[in-house]
Design an enzyme around this catalytic site. Structure first.
Site, mmCIF file in Angstrom:
data_model
loop_
_atom_site.group_PDB
_atom_site.id
_atom_site.type_symbol
_atom_site.label_atom_id
_atom_site.label_comp_id
_atom_site.label_asym_id
_atom_site.label_seq_id
_atom_site.Cartn_x
_atom_site.Cartn_y
_atom_site.Cartn_z
ATOM 1 N N GLY A 46 0.836 -1.191 0.000
ATOM 2 C CA GLY A 46 0.000 0.000 0.000
ATOM 3 C C GLY A 46 0.869 1.239 0.000
ATOM 4 O O GLY A 46 2.031 1.193 0.417
ATOM 5 N N GLN A 51 3.290 9.947 0.975
ATOM 6 C CA GLN A 51 4.567 9.212 1.016
ATOM 7 C C GLN A 51 5.442 9.482 -0.208
ATOM 8 O O GLN A 51 6.622 9.129 -0.208
ATOM 9 C CB GLN A 51 4.310 7.704 1.137
ATOM 10 N N CYS A 94 6.122 0.050 7.203
ATOM 11 C CA CYS A 94 5.739 1.211 6.409
ATOM 12 C C CYS A 94 6.905 1.562 5.489
ATOM 13 O O CYS A 94 8.050 1.579 5.937
ATOM 14 C CB CYS A 94 5.429 2.377 7.346
ATOM 15 N N LEU A 95 6.605 1.825 4.225
ATOM 16 C CA LEU A 95 7.673 2.150 3.270
ATOM 17 C C LEU A 95 8.400 3.441 3.655
ATOM 18 O O LEU A 95 9.520 3.657 3.219
ATOM 19 C CB LEU A 95 7.098 2.275 1.853
ATOM 20 N N HIS A 136 -4.210 1.704 7.590
ATOM 21 C CA HIS A 136 -2.834 2.228 7.644
ATOM 22 C C HIS A 136 -2.662 3.363 6.629
ATOM 23 O O HIS A 136 -2.118 4.424 6.961
ATOM 24 C CB HIS A 136 -1.849 1.077 7.364
ATOM 25 N N GLU A 137 -3.147 3.134 5.405
ATOM 26 C CA GLU A 137 -2.970 4.153 4.355
ATOM 27 C C GLU A 137 -3.836 5.385 4.620
ATOM 28 O O GLU A 137 -3.397 6.509 4.389
ATOM 29 C CB GLU A 137 -3.261 3.569 2.969
ATOM 30 N N HIS A 140 -2.235 7.719 6.971
ATOM 31 C CA HIS A 140 -1.218 8.586 6.363
ATOM 32 C C HIS A 140 -1.824 9.912 5.920
ATOM 33 O O HIS A 140 -1.158 10.942 5.946
ATOM 34 C CB HIS A 140 -0.597 7.904 5.140
HETATM 35 NI NI NI Z 1 2.834 3.461 5.726
#
Ligand code: NI
Length: 170
Positions: A46, A51, A94-95, A136-137, A140
């Site tokens: 995701g 991000q 998380c990226l 989660h997304e 953000h």
């Molecule tokens: Ni994340």
């Protein structure tokens, strides 16, 4: 299409409240395509627009579960309209905080409303990992990171580990 750079913890854009999308135009569709490309390149499941430094309410998800057809999904202006009382605990990463992972408790199931990149309204019912990825997304988009959803003690440990890792990467 273009690969975009993923911003890391410490970049203020990750802490901003992202803006609603008003125009479902070509610019939005390019953003969504770039987000897919960037997510696949980073091997994430995701990605949220902040991000890649774009403070807009757009997320993409592709769980890529083994033995299941690939189902990629982009949601614009997503909102959680219902969440289950039942909770679920699982490790998250998380990226934007690579190398860090911690167990996070979240509602097991959610219902999401939003729009596809063409502006058609959509409703998504999700549970387990799919529900977790959506939550989660969407977090953000409100400047919330999974670090914020663990205990203060665990957060301190994660921050310490993160700072150490960043210092080693220099
Ligand atoms: Ni994340």
């Amino acid at each position: 299409m273009a690969l975009r750079e993923i911003v890391l913890l410490g970049d203020p854009v990750l802490r901003e409240e992202a803006s609603e999308v008003d125009d479902f135009d070509e610019e939005l569709r390019v953003l969504v395509r770039d987000m897919y490309e960037t997510m696949y390149d980073a091997e994430g499941i995701g990605l949220a627009a902040p991000q890649i430094g774009v403070s807009k309410r757009v997320i993409v998800i592709d769980l890529r579960l083994p033995d299941q057809p690939s189902e990629r999904l982009a949601v614009v202006n997503p909102r959680v309209v219902w969440s289950s009382k039942e909770k679920d605990k699982a490790p998250e990463g998380c990226l934007s905080i690579p190398g860090m992972e911690e167990v996070v408790q979240r509602p097991y199931a959610v219902e999401i409303e939003g729009f596809d990149p063409k502006g058609n309204p959509m409703t998504i019912e999700a549970e387990e990992l799919f529900a977790r990825a959506l939550q989660h997304e969407i977090d953000h988009l409100d400047g919330i990171l999974f670090f914020d959803r663990v205990s203060a003690l665990k957060r301190r440990m994660l921050m310490k580990k993160w700072k150490k890792q960043q210092a080693e990467d220099l």
